[in-house]
Design a protein around this motif. Structure first.
Motif, short mmCIF file in Angstrom:
data_model
loop_
_atom_site.label_atom_id
_atom_site.label_comp_id
_atom_site.label_asym_id
_atom_site.label_seq_id
_atom_site.Cartn_x
_atom_site.Cartn_y
_atom_site.Cartn_z
N ALA A 53 -27.78 -39.92 -1.13
CA ALA A 53 -28.28 -38.75 -0.41
C ALA A 53 -28.66 -37.65 -1.40
CB ALA A 53 -27.25 -38.24 0.59
N GLU A 54 -27.80 -37.44 -2.42
CA GLU A 54 -28.12 -36.43 -3.43
C GLU A 54 -29.39 -36.81 -4.19
OE1 GLU A 54 -24.55 -36.26 -5.76
OE2 GLU A 54 -23.57 -34.83 -4.43
N GLY A 55 -29.55 -38.11 -4.47
CA GLY A 55 -30.77 -38.58 -5.14
C GLY A 55 -32.01 -38.32 -4.29
N ARG A 56 -31.87 -38.61 -2.98
CA ARG A 56 -33.00 -38.36 -2.08
C ARG A 56 -33.30 -36.87 -1.98
NH1 ARG A 56 -30.52 -42.63 0.95
NH2 ARG A 56 -29.47 -41.09 2.26
N VAL A 57 -32.24 -36.04 -2.00
CA VAL A 57 -32.44 -34.59 -1.96
C VAL A 57 -33.19 -34.14 -3.22
CG1 VAL A 57 -31.23 -32.37 -2.13
CG2 VAL A 57 -30.50 -34.06 -0.44
N LYS A 58 -32.78 -34.68 -4.38
CA LYS A 58 -33.47 -34.31 -5.63
C LYS A 58 -34.93 -34.75 -5.59
CE LYS A 58 -29.37 -34.33 -8.58
NZ LYS A 58 -28.66 -35.00 -9.67
N GLU A 59 -35.17 -35.98 -5.10
CA GLU A 59 -36.54 -36.47 -5.00
C GLU A 59 -37.35 -35.61 -4.04
OE1 GLU A 59 -36.34 -40.55 -3.80
OE2 GLU A 59 -35.43 -41.21 -5.68
N ALA A 60 -36.74 -35.26 -2.92
CA ALA A 60 -37.43 -34.41 -1.95
C ALA A 60 -37.72 -33.04 -2.54
CB ALA A 60 -36.60 -34.27 -0.68
N ALA A 61 -36.77 -32.50 -3.30
CA ALA A 61 -36.98 -31.19 -3.93
C ALA A 61 -38.10 -31.28 -4.97
CB ALA A 61 -35.69 -30.71 -4.58
N ALA A 62 -38.12 -32.37 -5.73
CA ALA A 62 -39.19 -32.56 -6.72
C ALA A 62 -40.54 -32.70 -6.02
CB ALA A 62 -38.90 -33.78 -7.59
N ALA A 63 -40.57 -33.48 -4.94
CA ALA A 63 -41.82 -33.66 -4.19
C ALA A 63 -42.27 -32.33 -3.59
CB ALA A 63 -41.64 -34.72 -3.10
N LEU A 64 -41.31 -31.57 -3.06
CA LEU A 64 -41.64 -30.26 -2.50
C LEU A 64 -42.22 -29.34 -3.58
CD1 LEU A 64 -41.58 -28.21 -0.18
CD2 LEU A 64 -39.24 -27.65 -0.87
N ALA A 65 -41.59 -29.31 -4.74
CA ALA A 65 -42.08 -28.47 -5.83
C ALA A 65 -43.49 -28.89 -6.24
CB ALA A 65 -41.13 -28.54 -7.02
N GLU A 66 -43.71 -30.20 -6.31
CA GLU A 66 -45.04 -30.71 -6.68
C GLU A 66 -46.08 -30.31 -5.63
OE1 GLU A 66 -47.26 -35.01 -7.31
OE2 GLU A 66 -45.08 -34.91 -7.37
N GLN A 67 -45.72 -30.44 -4.36
CA GLN A 67 -46.66 -30.08 -3.29
C GLN A 67 -46.91 -28.57 -3.26
OE1 GLN A 67 -48.47 -32.22 -1.63
NE2 GLN A 67 -47.43 -33.86 -2.72
#
Length: 176
Positions: A64-78
C-alpha cells in the motif's frame, strides 16, 4: 478423552475400575487437560498463524505504501504536465492576442489608406466631372452665342453687307 483419564485414575486409586459422576470435578479436570494440550501444541501453531498473519499485514502495508508512493509520483508528474500545458496555453493565447492586435492595426491602416484613396479618387472624379460640365457649358454657350450672333447679323445686315463680309473674308484667307 479427559473423562477416560479421570476414570482410569480413580479406578487406580480405589483399586478398581469405576466411573466418576461428579460433573464439576470431571469438567474442571477435562478443561485443564484441554487447555494444557492447546497451550502445548497450539502455542507453536497459534504463534505460526499469528506470525504469518503479521507478515501478510506488513506485506500489505508495504504494498500500500508503494502504491501511495507511485500514486504520489504519478500525481506530481501529471501536475507538472498540467503546469506545462497551462504555460503553453498562456503562450499560445499571448501569441494569438499579439497576432490579433497586429492584424487589427493592419486592417485599420489599410482602411485609412482606402478612405484616403477613395476621397482622392472622388475628388479627381468630381474635378473631372466639373471640368467636363464646364467644357460642355462653354460649348453650349459658344454655340448659342454663335447662333444669336448669326441671327443678329442676319437681321442687321442685308445681302449686300453679307456679300462684302464674305468677300473680305475670302480675300483675307486667300491673301494669307
Amino acid at each position: 478423552m479427559g473423562t477416560l483419564i479421570l476414570l482410569t485414575a480413580e479406578a487406580a486409586h480405589e483399586g478398581g475400575f469405576g466411573l466418576n459422576f461428579n460433573i464439576l470435578e470431571t469438567n474442571i479436570i477435562n478443561l485443564a487437560i484441554v487447555i494444557g494440550v492447546l497451550v502445548y501444541f497450539g502455542r507453536n501453531i497459534l504463534g505460526k498463524v499469528l506470525a504469518d498473519r503479521r507478515s501478510q499485514i506488513e506485506q500489505a502495508i508495504q504494498e500500500a505504501e508503494g502504491r501511495v508512493k507511485e500514486a504520489a509520483a504519478a500525481l506530481a508528474e501529471q501536475q507538472q504536465k498540467l503546469a506545462q500545458a497551462q504555460t503553453e496555453a498562456q503562450r499560445i493565447k499571448a501569441n494569438a492576442e499579439a497576432s490579433a492586435q497586429s492584424l487589427r492595426e493592419s486592417i485599420l491602416k489599410q482602411a485609412d489608406e482606402d478612405i484616403v484613396r477613395m476621397q482622392s479618387s472622388a475628388a479627381q472624379d468630381l474635378a473631372t466631372q466639373q471640368e467636363r460640365v464646364i467644357a460642355e457649358l462653354r460649348q453650349r454657350v459658344a454655340a448659342m452665342a454663335v447662333q444669336k450672333a448669326e441671327a443678329h447679323l442676319r437681321e442687321q445686315m442685308g445681302e449686300d453687307s453679307q456679300r462684302q463680309l464674305i468677300d473680305r473674308s475670302i480675300a483675307m484667307i486667300g491673301g494669307s
